[in-house]
Scaffold this motif. Structure first.
Motif, short mmCIF file in Angstrom:
data_model
loop_
_atom_site.label_atom_id
_atom_site.label_comp_id
_atom_site.label_asym_id
_atom_site.label_seq_id
_atom_site.Cartn_x
_atom_site.Cartn_y
_atom_site.Cartn_z
N ASP A 38 3.97 -42.15 30.56
CA ASP A 38 2.71 -42.47 31.25
C ASP A 38 2.59 -44.00 31.26
N GLY A 39 2.53 -44.58 32.43
CA GLY A 39 2.49 -46.04 32.57
C GLY A 39 1.36 -46.71 31.80
N ARG A 40 0.32 -45.92 31.46
CA ARG A 40 -0.84 -46.53 30.79
C ARG A 40 -0.62 -46.63 29.28
N VAL A 41 0.47 -45.96 28.80
CA VAL A 41 0.67 -45.84 27.34
C VAL A 41 1.98 -46.50 26.94
N LYS A 42 1.95 -47.29 25.86
CA LYS A 42 3.22 -47.82 25.31
C LYS A 42 3.66 -46.89 24.20
N ILE A 43 4.81 -46.26 24.36
CA ILE A 43 5.32 -45.35 23.34
C ILE A 43 6.33 -46.09 22.47
N PHE A 44 6.02 -46.20 21.18
CA PHE A 44 6.94 -46.80 20.20
C PHE A 44 7.68 -45.67 19.51
N LEU A 45 9.01 -45.68 19.62
CA LEU A 45 9.80 -44.63 18.97
C LEU A 45 10.26 -45.09 17.59
N GLY A 46 10.11 -44.23 16.61
CA GLY A 46 10.55 -44.58 15.26
C GLY A 46 10.10 -43.55 14.25
N ASP A 47 10.40 -43.86 12.98
CA ASP A 47 10.07 -42.96 11.87
C ASP A 47 8.86 -43.55 11.14
N LEU A 48 7.79 -42.78 11.01
CA LEU A 48 6.57 -43.30 10.38
C LEU A 48 6.80 -43.65 8.90
N CYS A 49 7.93 -43.22 8.37
CA CYS A 49 8.25 -43.56 6.97
C CYS A 49 8.83 -44.97 6.85
N LYS A 50 9.15 -45.58 7.98
CA LYS A 50 9.80 -46.91 7.96
C LYS A 50 8.85 -47.99 8.44
N LYS A 51 8.56 -48.96 7.56
CA LYS A 51 7.64 -50.05 7.89
C LYS A 51 8.13 -50.82 9.11
N GLU A 52 9.44 -51.07 9.16
CA GLU A 52 9.97 -51.88 10.28
C GLU A 52 9.80 -51.17 11.62
N ASP A 53 9.73 -49.84 11.59
CA ASP A 53 9.49 -49.10 12.85
C ASP A 53 8.02 -49.15 13.24
N LEU A 54 7.16 -49.06 12.21
CA LEU A 54 5.73 -48.84 12.48
C LEU A 54 4.97 -50.12 12.83
N MET A 55 5.33 -51.24 12.16
CA MET A 55 4.52 -52.46 12.30
C MET A 55 4.35 -52.92 13.76
N PRO A 56 5.41 -52.91 14.57
CA PRO A 56 5.21 -53.36 15.97
C PRO A 56 4.17 -52.54 16.73
N ALA A 57 4.05 -51.25 16.36
CA ALA A 57 3.11 -50.37 17.09
C ALA A 57 1.67 -50.64 16.70
N LEU A 58 1.47 -51.37 15.58
CA LEU A 58 0.12 -51.60 15.07
C LEU A 58 -0.49 -52.91 15.58
N GLU A 59 0.28 -53.67 16.33
CA GLU A 59 -0.21 -54.96 16.83
C GLU A 59 -1.41 -54.77 17.75
N GLY A 60 -2.52 -55.41 17.43
CA GLY A 60 -3.72 -55.35 18.28
C GLY A 60 -4.46 -54.02 18.20
N VAL A 61 -4.09 -53.19 17.22
CA VAL A 61 -4.71 -51.86 17.09
C VAL A 61 -5.90 -51.92 16.13
N SER A 62 -7.03 -51.29 16.53
CA SER A 62 -8.21 -51.26 15.65
C SER A 62 -8.33 -49.93 14.92
N ALA A 63 -7.81 -48.85 15.56
CA ALA A 63 -7.99 -47.52 14.94
C ALA A 63 -6.71 -46.71 15.07
N VAL A 64 -6.34 -46.05 13.97
CA VAL A 64 -5.16 -45.19 13.96
C VAL A 64 -5.59 -43.74 13.81
N ILE A 65 -5.02 -42.87 14.63
CA ILE A 65 -5.19 -41.42 14.43
C ILE A 65 -3.81 -40.89 14.03
N HIS A 66 -3.72 -40.36 12.81
CA HIS A 66 -2.44 -39.90 12.28
C HIS A 66 -2.39 -38.38 12.34
N CYS A 67 -1.63 -37.89 13.34
CA CYS A 67 -1.52 -36.44 13.49
C CYS A 67 -0.07 -35.99 13.52
#
Ligand SMILES: NC(=O)c1ccc[n+]([C@@H]2O[C@H](COP(=O)([O-])OP(=O)(O)OC[C@H]3O[C@@H](n4cnc5c(N)ncnc54)[C@H](O)[C@@H]3O)[C@@H](O)[C@H]2O)c1
Ligand SMILES: CC(C)=CCC[C@@H](C)[C@H]1CC[C@H]2C3=C(CC[C@]12C)[C@@]1(C)CC[C@H](O)[C@@](C)(C(=O)O)[C@@H]1CC3
Length: 333
Positions: A38-67
């Protein structure tokens, strides 16, 4: 407020993403696999157990929903602990480092369930001391660490849905159909009069967004857990029969004694455990699924109504009708 939906390529996660977009929120998705574009969404692929995967996806984020979770019926203890416990600790640490202010966890009403009847259960019930499976064991650990992480500059809340169903569900309807196709849906387990909650997915999404919007300085929801249900408990086998008949399969008519089937499930569980080093068997009828099929388990959502103004937005019947329509490809030929 930019959201990050961790597990946003899954059943519930994708519905959350769709609703956030329709309400005009900017959304990132983080998942170990991609299931949509979906052009409106940036999908970051990675393992939530890995900090190096997750940090880029958190840039500019105010709220996380973990499902995110490994598949609830997969019975993989090590993976459940790695993702649901260790992975969630990593998410909390990354959120704090990235300056994220709010976290909504998708927990599960079954964190208090030990296989006995629960009628109108409330959130103050104690966690199951003997969880019935590895999934539930790690959902308890996960909810504890998220609620303990709540502080004056990182607000957390846990949403406890129960029996989520709806379009694109990969667990409930497909497993029910497969079980029927295998000829194992001719009997009901128990007397068929056990009341349970099944919650239409868009009601669960609504509860998550309300929870995210309610978090903040001095909010009464900070650090708490809330049941989100359809507020319409239904007989377990009546619900399944509606789905089966809607998809042109026969509804179970005869009854098997609950205790007898539970005893068989315990024996099967022992064999699965003993055979694990040789073969990984994933039975449908486990002690957990048999208890879910034969006991009362419905929960009060009064706290969510009072603290965040929650109300189900789709009725059970409308949700069942929409679900059946969306699964017409699984109808009996
Ligand atoms: N389905 C239900 O009936 C139900 C009921 C109550 C609570 N829940 C909870 O709702 C949430 C969503 O469940 P669902 O039914 O949508 O499951 P799902 O399997 O459809 O989605 C889970 C997503 O998590 C992702 N994921 C798994 N491991 C990951 C990892 N290491 N890194 C990144 N992503 C990973 C998967 O790829 C998948 O897209 C879960 O937390 C589950 O415990 C589900
Ligand atoms: C008797 C059979 C095999 C019926 C077929 C329908 C079967 C597949 C189906 C009927 C009930 C349903 C179910 C789940 C998976 C599918 C299953 C078991 C799980 C476990 C998913 C994870 C959630 O966290 C949790 C625990 C919740 O919501 O608390 C639910 C509880 C209800």
């Amino acid at each position: 407020m930019r959201f990050l939906v961790i597990g946003g390529c899954g059943f519930l996660g994708r519905h959350i993403v769709d609703e956030l977009l329709s309400r005009g929120f900017p959304v990132n998705v983080f998942d170990i696999r991609s299931t949509f574009d979906d052009g409106r969404v940036k999908i970051f692929l990675g393992d939530l157990c890995k900090k190096e995967d997750l940090m880029p996806a958190l840039e500019g984020v105010s709220a996380v929903i973990h499902c995110a979770t490994p598949p609830p019926l997969s019975n993989n203890r090590a993976l459940f602990h790695k993702v649901n416990h260790d992975g969630t600790l990593n998410i909390i640490a990354c959120c704090k480092e990235a300056g994220v202010k709010r976290m909504v966890l998708t927990s599960s009403a079954s964190v208090v369930y030990e296989g006995s009847d629960i009628k109108n259960g409330v959130e103050t019930m104690p966690y199951a001391s003997k969880p019935m499976d590895y999934y539930t064991e790690t959902k308890i650990l996960q909810e504890k660490v998220v609620l303990q992480a709540n502080s004056d500059d990182f607000y957390t809340v846990a949403v406890r849905p129960h029996g989520i169903f709806g379009p694109r569900d990969p667990h409930l309807v497909p497993t029910t159909v497969r079980t029927a196709q295998a000829g194992k849906m001719k009997f009901m387990i128990g007397n068929g009069e056990n009341l349970v909650d099944f919650t239409f997915v868009r009601n669960v999404v609504h509860g998550h967004i309300l929870a995210a919007e309610s978090l903040g300085p001095g909010s009464k929801v900070n650090g708490k857990a809330y049941h989100i249900t359809n507020d319409e408990p239904i007989y377990f086998w009546t619900f399944l029969s509606k789905i089966l008949v809607g998809l042109k399969y026969d509804a179970p008519k005869r009854h098997l004694p609950f205790t007898f089937i539970y005893f068989l499930a315990l024996i099967l569980n022992l064999f699965v455990f003993l055979l694990k080093p040789i073969k990984d068997i994933k039975p449908t009828f486990t002690p957990m699924t048999v208890c879910l099929a034969g006991t009362h388990h419905y929960y009060s959502s009064e706290a969510a109504k009072k603290d965040m103004g929650y109300r189900p937005i789709v009725s059970l019947d409308d949700g069942i009708e929409e679900t059946i329509r969306s699964f017409s490809h699984l109808s009996k030929k």
